[in-house]
Scaffold this active site. Structure first.
Site, PDB file in Angstrom:
ATOM      1  N   SER A  15       0.812  -1.218   0.000  1.00  0.00           N
ATOM      2  CA  SER A  15       0.000   0.000   0.000  1.00  0.00           C
ATOM      3  C   SER A  15       0.846   1.269   0.000  1.00  0.00           C
ATOM      4  CB  SER A  15      -0.924   0.010   1.224  1.00  0.00           C
ATOM      5  OG  SER A  15      -0.169  -0.044   2.422  1.00  0.00           O
ATOM      6  N   ASP A 199      -0.549   7.410   9.851  1.00  0.00           N
ATOM      7  CA  ASP A 199      -1.240   6.554  10.819  1.00  0.00           C
ATOM      8  C   ASP A 199      -0.294   5.606  11.548  1.00  0.00           C
ATOM      9  OD1 ASP A 199      -0.553   4.832   8.801  1.00  0.00           O
ATOM     10  OD2 ASP A 199      -2.600   4.274   8.252  1.00  0.00           O
ATOM     11  N   HIS A 202       1.578   4.263   7.092  1.00  0.00           N
ATOM     12  CA  HIS A 202       1.546   4.868   5.764  1.00  0.00           C
ATOM     13  C   HIS A 202       2.120   6.281   5.804  1.00  0.00           C
ATOM     14  CE1 HIS A 202      -1.615   1.734   5.839  1.00  0.00           C
ATOM     15  NE2 HIS A 202      -1.104   1.460   4.650  1.00  0.00           N
TER      16      HIS A 202
END
Length: 257
Positions: A15, A199, A202
């Protein structure tokens, strides 16, 4: 070399790579500086670890037989480990030895002449996973429904970053040490990673800026011929067009000629 060869940069990862298309993400910045010279292909897969990305990579990267009909990957970034480093008992966890073996396998797919995916023109950049901010991540996990426990550990993620750097050295490819660069940037204080991580896992825009800078620095030091300033535009700048006969000067060229 044929003038119509298309050259690209391929980004493979989880991600954090997928998020590289976010405003001012590293993929977006690469696409900007290499604009008109090489396209950027983002194959970041949110949630993936090295075990799951290998079958995807086998299908996304052209085999030797296919390469004559496919864009030529000049730069390949491999950025995995943030999910592999999830604690044992979670679906994403990959043991440290297997993680290193998977990274080496992906590199050898491209660099080994015996591989079906061998690509001698591809230069590999292996990125280390960034540090994790467990203070932020704990809060995020607690906000989920139902709440979840902490599934990341700072020291564990560091060990995966160290293993990635070791694999790069063993396989003879360039390492982009994101873990160390971001750890230094926050003053080596875990709580201050919040400036670089949205967070705890990320990246923020500031975090991606570090990644972009480190990638360009690594290219300059290891593969200077691939720096965007060294490449030619595929189509000429407007002031190089033959205005009396435009079509004669608008033939697609190779950025590496």
């Amino acid at each position: 070399m044929a003038a119509n060869v298309q050259n690209v940069i391929m980004l493979v990862g989880d991600s954090i790579t997928q998020g590289g298309w976010e405003p001012n993400g590293f993929a977006q910045q690469l696409a900007y500086v290499y604009n008109r010279k090489m396209d950027v292909i983002n194959r970041g897969m949110s949630g993936y670890n090295t075990e799951w990305i290998i079958p995807v990579f086998e299908q996304c990267f052209a085999t030797q037989h296919e390469q004559q009909h496919a864009p030529k990957v000049r730069i390949l970034t491999i950025w995995l480990g943030a999910n592999d480093a999830a604690l044992p008992g979670t679906a994403q966890h990959v043991p440290l030895p297997a993680y290193g073996e998977n990274l080496a396998r992906m590199i050898r797919m491209v660099t080994s002449p015996e591989s079906a995916w061998y690509s001698p023109d591809t230069r590999v950049l292996l990125l280390t996973p960034p540090p994790v901010n467990t203070y932020q991540w704990r809060e995020r996990q607690a906000m989920k429904e139902p709440p979840r426990g902490l599934d990341r550990d700072f020291a564990v993620t560091q060990s995966y970053a160290e293993r990635a750097a070791q694999v790069a050295r063993e396989e003879g490819v360039a390492v982009v040490d994101i873990w160390t660069r971001m750890w230094d940037a926050c003053g080596r204080v875990e709580e201050q990673l919040s400036e670089l991580l949205s967070d705890g896992l990320h990246l923020t825009e500031k975090g991606y800026a570090i990644v972009f800078d480190e990638i360009i620095k690594t290219i300059s030091e290891n593969y200077p011929e691939l720096h965007y300033d060294r490449l030619k535009p595929v189509f000429p700048f407007f002031d190089q067009i033959n205005y009396d006969d435009p079509r004669s000067s608008l033939t697609r060229m190779n950025a590496f000629d």
